[in-house]
Design an enzyme around this catalytic site. Structure first.
Site, mmCIF file in Angstrom:
data_model
loop_
_atom_site.group_PDB
_atom_site.id
_atom_site.type_symbol
_atom_site.label_atom_id
_atom_site.label_comp_id
_atom_site.label_asym_id
_atom_site.label_seq_id
_atom_site.Cartn_x
_atom_site.Cartn_y
_atom_site.Cartn_z
ATOM 1 N N ASP A 137 0.849 -1.191 0.000
ATOM 2 C CA ASP A 137 0.000 0.000 0.000
ATOM 3 C C ASP A 137 0.884 1.240 0.000
ATOM 4 O OD1 ASP A 137 -0.270 1.173 3.168
ATOM 5 O OD2 ASP A 137 0.563 -0.835 2.907
ATOM 6 N N HIS A 171 1.315 -8.702 -4.148
ATOM 7 C CA HIS A 171 0.322 -7.715 -3.708
ATOM 8 C C HIS A 171 1.072 -6.399 -3.505
ATOM 9 C CE1 HIS A 171 -3.488 -6.416 -1.888
ATOM 10 N NE2 HIS A 171 -2.743 -5.749 -1.014
ATOM 11 N N ASP A 211 0.800 -17.275 -5.671
ATOM 12 C CA ASP A 211 1.285 -16.135 -6.448
ATOM 13 C C ASP A 211 0.086 -15.459 -7.107
ATOM 14 O OD1 ASP A 211 2.951 -14.300 -7.619
ATOM 15 O OD2 ASP A 211 3.555 -15.620 -9.278
#
Length: 547
Positions: free
Chosen positions: A161, A471, A517
């Protein structure tokens, strides 16, 4: 055989030092008897050996045999070959075999920079416009300020993030700084190809200073540290410059303040020779932060209502007080800090999950034990014995576990657990250079770089089979097929917290196979600063200590 490799042969996909223990794991081998190591160019066998008896590994959910080729120490590039299975991914044997991966793990931090454009000459195909200048950040009421705004530029994005978190900036900085303190010449100028390259200073310190500069901005005028700088919620999987949600200074607490105090006190020693004024500013800030924590010893952080970004919460600050006091004592030699240390009943036992909430006690121990002459009688011996005892227990545990790594509980960021245990073994090796400690560290790295139940090198861009769908918003939002390189995937996580978020796991996966993954998998395939930090330390350690 070029490009045709078997996933059933698991090994370090980058390679091994000539004198290192070298083991590959053969899965579903059907009781094969022999294996060969073949030269990657000539295809000729250079070593032959017998596979171990078949074993059942419950953590991995596999029946395996082990190929031990430790006796092969000739430098070169090779494959393992097993009849009926085929060839392994290529790997090298060499004296500086992990240098590129080591530098790559540091360069990965550059790609996480906030507040600046990543130019093509430094970032290659991962270049991007500037995101998050953070020059006008509003105060959330949880910060203790009801109105106004402040500038808080620079720093690294914490993880997948775009948040910036004081606690999880300070903790990784402590590990990064430890490497510099242990090996001051580890990276020179012009080695990382970053904007500061060529300034006559270490590229490593240049990169770490970019983060330290940001953390310094997060100190309130009373000495306490604001907890984080984020929006109310996470952005979509978009590029930084497209992430335009209003960002806030959120919270204030004891944990972030103490972790900052420790990192800033350590920064004083790290930067003193390079920039004495900057170093002194760090030390002054550390003292001020510690004083605030002494006066506010139990201020826990919990996400305010409406805030859903990373919490990094903690309610026990003993580890943080220990680390901060240790670093401040070593930087000032003011015995007040030493006297405040809770030296009774020190906990030297590592348990999985000892990350940003409790590993700090080890960082304090690592710093103190390097300064024997500065410690009172008996304290050095207690620290040394405790670290060696912890390392001995980890070595023993790793010898009995699947894939020779010393954890048997796979939680969020399990790869960092493997590497944090390796840091304990590395410190033990520096205290007493026993081969078993060095071997333990090497096999922990083997695990992370491919000798694991998934058969992946978990470091993006390094190895043949590496994560492609981490991610990570930058990697998801750009037009580049490969993810940003040099970032460590979190690794298997048996808690599967994202199983209801569009992530598809195998049915009832074994603990070591609780990884996929897949881009949505924040529980197993995210990246994070405090996972890269021990990787960088351990790769740097091995580059200095292995032959």
């Amino acid at each position: 055989m070029d490009g045709i490799y078997s996933d059933m042969i698991r090994l370090n996909q980058i390679g091994y030092y000539p004198k290192a223990t070298k083991k590959a794991v053969i899965v579903e081998s059907k009781n094969a008897g022999k294996f060969s190591v073949v030269d990657a160019t000539t295809k000729e066998a250079v070593f032959q050996g017998s596979l171990s008896e078949p074993m059942t590994w419950e953590l991995a959910g596999e029946q395996v045999q082990v190929a031990d080729f430790s006796e092969l120490n000739t430098e070169g590039e090779y494959h393992i070959f097993v009849d009926g299975i085929g060839y392994s991914y290529p790997f090298s044997i060499g004296k500086k075999v992990l240098r590129k991966a080591f530098l790559g793990s540091v360069k990965g931090l550059y790609y996480q920079r906030a507040g600046m454009a990543l130019e093509e000459q430094y970032a290659g195909k991962w270049h991007r416009p500037m995101g998050h200048p953070d020059d006008s950040i509003l105060f959330h009421p949880s910060s203790g300020k009801d109105t106004g705004y402040m500038a808080s530029p620079k720093g690294w994005y914490d993880a997948g993030d775009y948040g910036k978190y004081v606690l999880n900036a300070s903790f990784p900085l402590g590990q990064f700084f430890q490497l510099q303190e242990d090996y001051p010449e580890i990276i020179g100028d012009n080695e990382l190809n970053i904007p500061e390259s060529g300034n006559g200073q270490s590229d490593y310190l240049d990169e770490l200073r970019y983060e330290m500069d940001w953390v310094l901005t997060m100190q309130d005028t009373d000495g306490g540290l604001f907890h984080k700088l984020t929006a109310f919620g996470f952005e979509d999987m978009i590029m930084p410059h497209k992430s335009v949600k209003q960002r806030y200074i959120i919270g204030k607490g004891t944990a972030a303040t103490l972790d900052f105090a420790a990192a800033a006190a350590k920064a004083y020693r790290i930067f003193l020779a390079q920039d004495a004024t900057y170093a002194q500013n760090c030390l002054d800030a550390a003292k001020k932060a510690y004083a605030w924590a002494i006066s506010n010893p139990e201020v826990s952080f919990v996400n305010p209502e409406g805030i859903i970004t990373g919490q990094y919460g903690d309610t026990n600050f003993d580890d943080e007080f220990f680390w901060a006091g240790a670093e401040l004592y070593l930087s000032t030699r003011d015995t007040t800090y030493l006297d405040n240390l809770k030296k009774d009943n020190l906990n030297f036992a590592y348990k999985p999950g000892d990350g940003w909430a409790s590993y700090m006690r080890f960082l304090g121990m690592f710093s103190l034990v390097k300064q024997k002459d500065a410690l009172p009688d008996g304290f050095y011996e207690e620290l040394k014995a405790g670290i060696l005892g912890s390392a001995d227990a980890l070595v023993k545990k790793a010898a009995a576990l699947d894939y020779f790594q010393p954890i048997d509980d796979f939680q969020w960021g399990s790869n960092s657990d493997v590497l944090n245990t390796a840091m304990i073994m590395a410190q033990a090796y520096q205290l007493e250079p026993k081969e078993v400690y060095l071997k333990g560290v090497q096999q922990a790295v083997d695990y992370v770089l491919g000798n694991n139940a998934m058969g992946y090198s978990y470091l993006t861009g390094f190895g043949t089979k590496t994560p492609m769908f981490i991610h990570h918003r930058q990697s998801a939002g750009d037009a580049v097929e490969e993810p940003v390189p040099g970032l460590l995937s979190g690794g298997p996580n048996s808690r599967l917290q994202d199983a209801s978020s569009g992530v598809v796991y195998p049915e009832d996966p074994a603990p070591m196979k609780s990884w996929v993954d897949q881009e949505p998998s924040f529980a197993s395939n995210e990246i994070c600063l405090n996972w890269n930090a021990p990787l960088t330390y351990i790769l740097g350690f091995l580059e200095q200590e292995s032959h």
